[in-house]
Enzyme design. Sequence first.
Site, PDB file in Angstrom:
ATOM      1  N   CYS A 146       0.873  -1.168   0.000  1.00  0.00           N
ATOM      2  CA  CYS A 146       0.000   0.000   0.000  1.00  0.00           C
ATOM      3  C   CYS A 146       0.911   1.219   0.000  1.00  0.00           C
ATOM      4  O   CYS A 146       1.919   1.222  -0.706  1.00  0.00           O
ATOM      5  CB  CYS A 146      -0.980  -0.040   1.181  1.00  0.00           C
ATOM      6  SG  CYS A 146      -0.232  -0.327   2.798  1.00  0.00           S
ATOM      7  N   ALA A 147       0.593   2.252   0.744  1.00  0.00           N
ATOM      8  CA  ALA A 147       1.447   3.441   0.755  1.00  0.00           C
ATOM      9  C   ALA A 147       2.638   3.249   1.693  1.00  0.00           C
ATOM     10  O   ALA A 147       3.793   3.414   1.302  1.00  0.00           O
ATOM     11  CB  ALA A 147       0.644   4.670   1.154  1.00  0.00           C
TER      12      ALA A 147
END
Length: 257
Positions: A146-147
């Site tokens: 994800c981030a």
Amino acid sequence: MTRHIPLQGVENFRDYGDYAAGGGRMKRGLLFRAAHQADATDADLEAMGALGLVTVVDLRRAPERQREPSRRWTGFRAQVIDNDLGGEGDDPWLAFLRGWDHSEADLRGYMVESYRRKPFTPRHVDLFTRYFAALAQAKGPVLIHCAAGKDRTGLLAALTHHLAGVSRDDLVEDYLATNDPERYARIGERIGRYLASYTGSVPSEAAIRAALAVEAEYILASIEAIEAAHGSVDAYLETVLGVDAAARKAILAHVLA
């Protein structure tokens, strides 16, 4: 044994296999997790390319992917699993930051509630379903990210560990491996500036550390919410994510040594 794979521009890159599981052991060099790859160096790309990845699961929302597009290595041919579901509204994390009082208690309260929702968010259900379907096809190594590689990624890794038969203690241990002091030393100042862009001022060092960290209560909040709604994680995997008996058998054959 370290599971972290040191890269220059990609944080929190590690192998989430090689745990005792179901009377056997998960394979090493098959399942990888990380933060985004927008800042990957050429050397990082070469290292990732050498892993033989055939599937990349990008758990980020569309605006996140647009802000920090993934860099790819030469000859990249992996299947990319992503979606734009729910991308039209405000990011709940950013909405929280705009009203955050910089207290650790406020942050932890938000995180626990967020983790209770994550397993049931339509965009997560879609991504998780397609991830497990890809694992069942047993084509080769997979990268999930994800981030920051800690929350959405942490939940998906935990679900994989549960399915494989990894103990709850080891599942939580892998999740908590995100809490790397060296990582804070590298990016703490930058994250402080990022938080200030939403909160109006730089939080305290303790608050920044809390924002970068994960806590066992977070992942357990997801598991408890799943069990409350479906009776068990196995029932959730089958009825919500489509991991039926055949898919489970195929996944276990793929991920267990």
